[in-house]
Structure formats: C-alpha cells, structure tokens
Design a protein around this motif. Sequence first.
Motif, PDB file in Angstrom:
ATOM      1  N   MET A 126      74.181  54.982  27.285  1.00 46.49           N
ATOM      2  CA  MET A 126      73.006  54.262  27.759  1.00 46.49           C
ATOM      3  C   MET A 126      73.390  53.215  28.788  1.00 46.49           C
ATOM      4  SD  MET A 126      70.297  52.980  24.914  1.00 46.49           S
ATOM      5  CE  MET A 126      68.817  52.324  25.637  1.00 46.49           C
ATOM      6  N   ALA A 127      74.421  52.445  28.475  1.00 48.70           N
ATOM      7  CA  ALA A 127      74.864  51.387  29.386  1.00 48.70           C
ATOM      8  C   ALA A 127      75.314  51.977  30.717  1.00 48.70           C
ATOM      9  CB  ALA A 127      75.991  50.580  28.748  1.00 48.70           C
ATOM     10  N   ARG A 128      76.023  53.103  30.659  1.00 46.01           N
ATOM     11  CA  ARG A 128      76.496  53.732  31.899  1.00 46.01           C
ATOM     12  C   ARG A 128      75.318  54.185  32.760  1.00 46.01           C
ATOM     13  NH1 ARG A 128      79.702  56.828  29.622  1.00 46.01           N
ATOM     14  NH2 ARG A 128      78.474  58.742  29.545  1.00 46.01           N
ATOM     15  N   LEU A 129      74.302  54.761  32.129  1.00 44.35           N
ATOM     16  CA  LEU A 129      73.136  55.229  32.879  1.00 44.35           C
ATOM     17  C   LEU A 129      72.383  54.071  33.528  1.00 44.35           C
ATOM     18  CD1 LEU A 129      71.664  58.008  30.536  1.00 44.35           C
ATOM     19  CD2 LEU A 129      72.687  58.335  32.792  1.00 44.35           C
ATOM     20  N   VAL A 130      72.167  52.996  32.776  1.00 43.60           N
ATOM     21  CA  VAL A 130      71.390  51.888  33.356  1.00 43.60           C
ATOM     22  C   VAL A 130      72.191  51.188  34.453  1.00 43.60           C
ATOM     23  CG1 VAL A 130      70.028  51.559  31.256  1.00 43.60           C
ATOM     24  CG2 VAL A 130      72.068  50.153  31.608  1.00 43.60           C
ATOM     25  N   GLN A 131      73.531  51.143  34.305  1.00 46.70           N
ATOM     26  CA  GLN A 131      74.345  50.567  35.377  1.00 46.70           C
ATOM     27  C   GLN A 131      74.266  51.423  36.637  1.00 46.70           C
ATOM     28  OE1 GLN A 131      78.414  49.051  34.135  1.00 46.70           O
ATOM     29  NE2 GLN A 131      77.674  49.837  32.185  1.00 46.70           N
ATOM     30  N   GLU A 132      74.305  52.744  36.459  1.00 45.28           N
ATOM     31  CA  GLU A 132      74.199  53.638  37.617  1.00 45.28           C
ATOM     32  C   GLU A 132      72.852  53.466  38.308  1.00 45.28           C
ATOM     33  OE1 GLU A 132      74.874  57.508  36.019  1.00 45.28           O
ATOM     34  OE2 GLU A 132      77.051  57.242  35.840  1.00 45.28           O
ATOM     35  N   ASN A 133      71.789  53.362  37.515  1.00 46.71           N
ATOM     36  CA  ASN A 133      70.461  53.179  38.101  1.00 46.71           C
ATOM     37  C   ASN A 133      70.343  51.831  38.809  1.00 46.71           C
ATOM     38  OD1 ASN A 133      69.644  55.673  37.228  1.00 46.71           O
ATOM     39  ND2 ASN A 133      68.401  54.936  35.527  1.00 46.71           N
ATOM     40  N   LEU A 134      70.914  50.807  38.207  1.00 41.43           N
ATOM     41  CA  LEU A 134      70.866  49.478  38.821  1.00 41.43           C
ATOM     42  C   LEU A 134      71.619  49.470  40.145  1.00 41.43           C
ATOM     43  CD1 LEU A 134      70.248  46.474  38.840  1.00 41.43           C
ATOM     44  CD2 LEU A 134      72.185  46.110  37.292  1.00 41.43           C
ATOM     45  N   LYS A 192      67.580  48.195  22.317  1.00 40.15           N
ATOM     46  CA  LYS A 192      66.340  47.839  23.010  1.00 40.15           C
ATOM     47  C   LYS A 192      66.632  47.008  24.246  1.00 40.15           C
ATOM     48  CE  LYS A 192      61.926  48.039  23.485  1.00 40.15           C
ATOM     49  NZ  LYS A 192      61.290  49.340  23.805  1.00 40.15           N
ATOM     50  N   ASN A 193      67.623  46.128  24.171  1.00 39.49           N
ATOM     51  CA  ASN A 193      68.025  45.356  25.344  1.00 39.49           C
ATOM     52  C   ASN A 193      68.447  46.290  26.479  1.00 39.49           C
ATOM     53  OD1 ASN A 193      69.641  42.764  23.352  1.00 39.49           O
ATOM     54  ND2 ASN A 193      67.571  42.811  24.178  1.00 39.49           N
ATOM     55  N   LEU A 194      69.255  47.299  26.155  1.00 37.56           N
ATOM     56  CA  LEU A 194      69.712  48.243  27.179  1.00 37.56           C
ATOM     57  C   LEU A 194      68.541  49.058  27.742  1.00 37.56           C
ATOM     58  CD1 LEU A 194      73.017  49.522  25.527  1.00 37.56           C
ATOM     59  CD2 LEU A 194      72.830  48.075  27.564  1.00 37.56           C
ATOM     60  N   GLU A 195      67.609  49.435  26.862  1.00 40.14           N
ATOM     61  CA  GLU A 195      66.440  50.184  27.321  1.00 40.14           C
ATOM     62  C   GLU A 195      65.595  49.347  28.281  1.00 40.14           C
ATOM     63  OE1 GLU A 195      62.314  51.515  27.354  1.00 40.14           O
ATOM     64  OE2 GLU A 195      63.007  49.734  26.289  1.00 40.14           O
ATOM     65  N   ARG A 196      65.437  48.059  27.986  1.00 37.50           N
ATOM     66  CA  ARG A 196      64.672  47.179  28.859  1.00 37.50           C
ATOM     67  C   ARG A 196      65.403  46.944  30.184  1.00 37.50           C
ATOM     68  NH1 ARG A 196      60.843  46.850  29.978  1.00 37.50           N
ATOM     69  NH2 ARG A 196      60.273  44.670  30.179  1.00 37.50           N
ATOM     70  N   ILE A 197      66.733  46.871  30.141  1.00 36.83           N
ATOM     71  CA  ILE A 197      67.503  46.762  31.384  1.00 36.83           C
ATOM     72  C   ILE A 197      67.226  47.978  32.264  1.00 36.83           C
ATOM     73  CG2 ILE A 197      69.857  46.866  32.332  1.00 36.83           C
ATOM     74  CD1 ILE A 197      70.695  45.092  29.897  1.00 36.83           C
ATOM     75  N   GLY A 198      67.169  49.167  31.648  1.00 33.67           N
ATOM     76  CA  GLY A 198      66.829  50.371  32.398  1.00 33.67           C
ATOM     77  C   GLY A 198      65.456  50.271  33.037  1.00 33.67           C
ATOM     78  N   ASP A 199      64.497  49.691  32.314  1.00 39.30           N
ATOM     79  CA  ASP A 199      63.151  49.503  32.874  1.00 39.30           C
ATOM     80  C   ASP A 199      63.183  48.590  34.100  1.00 39.30           C
ATOM     81  OD1 ASP A 199      62.011  51.110  30.947  1.00 39.30           O
ATOM     82  OD2 ASP A 199      61.327  49.458  29.681  1.00 39.30           O
ATOM     83  N   HIS A 200      63.958  47.515  34.019  1.00 37.02           N
ATOM     84  CA  HIS A 200      64.027  46.592  35.155  1.00 37.02           C
ATOM     85  C   HIS A 200      64.733  47.236  36.352  1.00 37.02           C
ATOM     86  CE1 HIS A 200      62.225  42.877  33.702  1.00 37.02           C
ATOM     87  NE2 HIS A 200      62.718  43.163  32.516  1.00 37.02           N
ATOM     88  N   ALA A 201      65.699  48.114  36.089  1.00 36.25           N
ATOM     89  CA  ALA A 201      66.350  48.831  37.199  1.00 36.25           C
ATOM     90  C   ALA A 201      65.334  49.699  37.929  1.00 36.25           C
ATOM     91  CB  ALA A 201      67.510  49.681  36.678  1.00 36.25           C
ATOM     92  N   THR A 202      64.451  50.365  37.185  1.00 38.10           N
ATOM     93  CA  THR A 202      63.443  51.191  37.835  1.00 38.10           C
ATOM     94  C   THR A 202      62.370  50.330  38.507  1.00 38.10           C
ATOM     95  OG1 THR A 202      62.294  51.464  35.709  1.00 38.10           O
ATOM     96  CG2 THR A 202      63.803  53.208  36.372  1.00 38.10           C
TER      97      THR A 202
END
Length: 236
Positions: A126-134, A192-202
């Motif tokens: 999850m962390a890797r995906l949200v970092q890539e998106n960010l 949930k923190n990581l999921e919300r980080i993904g939301d902010h990246a999008t």
Amino acid sequence: MPAHTIRSYEEELKRLRDMIVRMGGLAERQVADATEALVRRDTELATEVVQRDAELDAMERQVDGFCVRLLALRQPVASDLRLIIAALKIAHDLERIGDYARNAAKRSIVLAEQPAIGSLNGFQRMARLVQENLKGAIDALVHDDSEKADEIWAADEPVDDIYNGIFREMLTFMMEDPRNITAATHLLFVAKNLERIGDHATNIAETVHFAVRGDVLEEERPKGDTSAYAVVRPPE
C-alpha cells in the motif's frame, strides 16, 4: 511589460514549482519512513517522522505566503493563475499527507510494544503504491502533463483493494483472540492513514489536471473502499 519584469515573473513561477517539488519530496519521505518504522518496529525512526512533520507545516505556510504575494503583485491570469491556485491546494494536500504519516508513525511506536500479528506485506504494498502515485502527481505538475495526472487520478482502486483486505484480516484477528484487539486496532488506523494518503495523491492529480487544462474532472473517481459495508463473520 519590460523584458526583465517578465523574466523575474517567470523565475518566481519556477520557484513556486520548486517549492511544491521539495514539499512533495518530503511528504513522500515521511510516508516511506513511517512505513519502514512500522515494519522494522523502529521507534527511533518513528519519532523522527513525528518531529519532522513541523517542516511540512512550515513549508505549507511558505507556499501560502508566496502565492498570496504573487496574486497581489503580479495579478496573474489564465494558466499562471491556475498554477498559483493549484499550488495552494496541492500544498494543503501535502500537509495533510504529512499529518497522516505522522499519525502512522505515532501508532508504530505503540505497536513496537505489542506482540506482532499477521504479515505487514499489505502495508508495504500500500505504501509503495501511494508513494508512486504521489511522485507521479508531482511529476505531472512539473511537466504540465495532464495525461499523467489523469492516470494517477484513476489509479487509486488498487490501494483501496489492499486496504479492504487488511481491514478484514485485522477484524478476523480481533475475533480469534481478544488479546489481538489493541495491536489490530492500531494497525487498522495505520492502514486507514495510508488509504487517505492515497486519496490526497489523487486529489493532487485532479488539481494538476485543472492547472494544465483549465477544466475540472467531472466523472466520479474510481473508488474501491468497501470497509463501511464489510460483513465479517466469526470463524467456524
């Protein structure tokens, strides 16, 4: 407008982009370090993440002040105005990402004192995906790449899928053994923190689309978080 004034203005806009890039780099590092602290049970690194959050807060204030100055003195129009408005919104998203990373780090400090449960592979993915998106969203801003921004905007569903899996797994651990409840609850919050980080990246990607194209994405963003509707049955 005199040539030197135009050159100065262009340099200020470049400086604004550079400020967002630096802020994005720090936010990405916070997510990476918070996750590493969780996996390694490294309370020292987690404490660094918590303390480092003040830097992101200060950078957001710096971006805000710089944007207000540009708006007041340069009276920008068209794409320049959109860039400045986008920078204000993106800085806020990055500050919120920092808050979520800080919260995850705080919980990893508590988790280091708890018995380990389950695998943390899902958290790492999850962390890797949200970092890539960010990173992709910030790169799209740097290169005025609306197509890349649109890709990031639509790429959050795999993050939600992993979150849903972690959600069910943690609830199962709680039901199997009440002694798991404290650790599983903290891990749920980290997920949930990581999921919300993904939301902010999008969110950032959506803002980049606006800055480059001048229109707003009207479709509903693909979203796969079904945890609110999850039905978890006790083990047989």
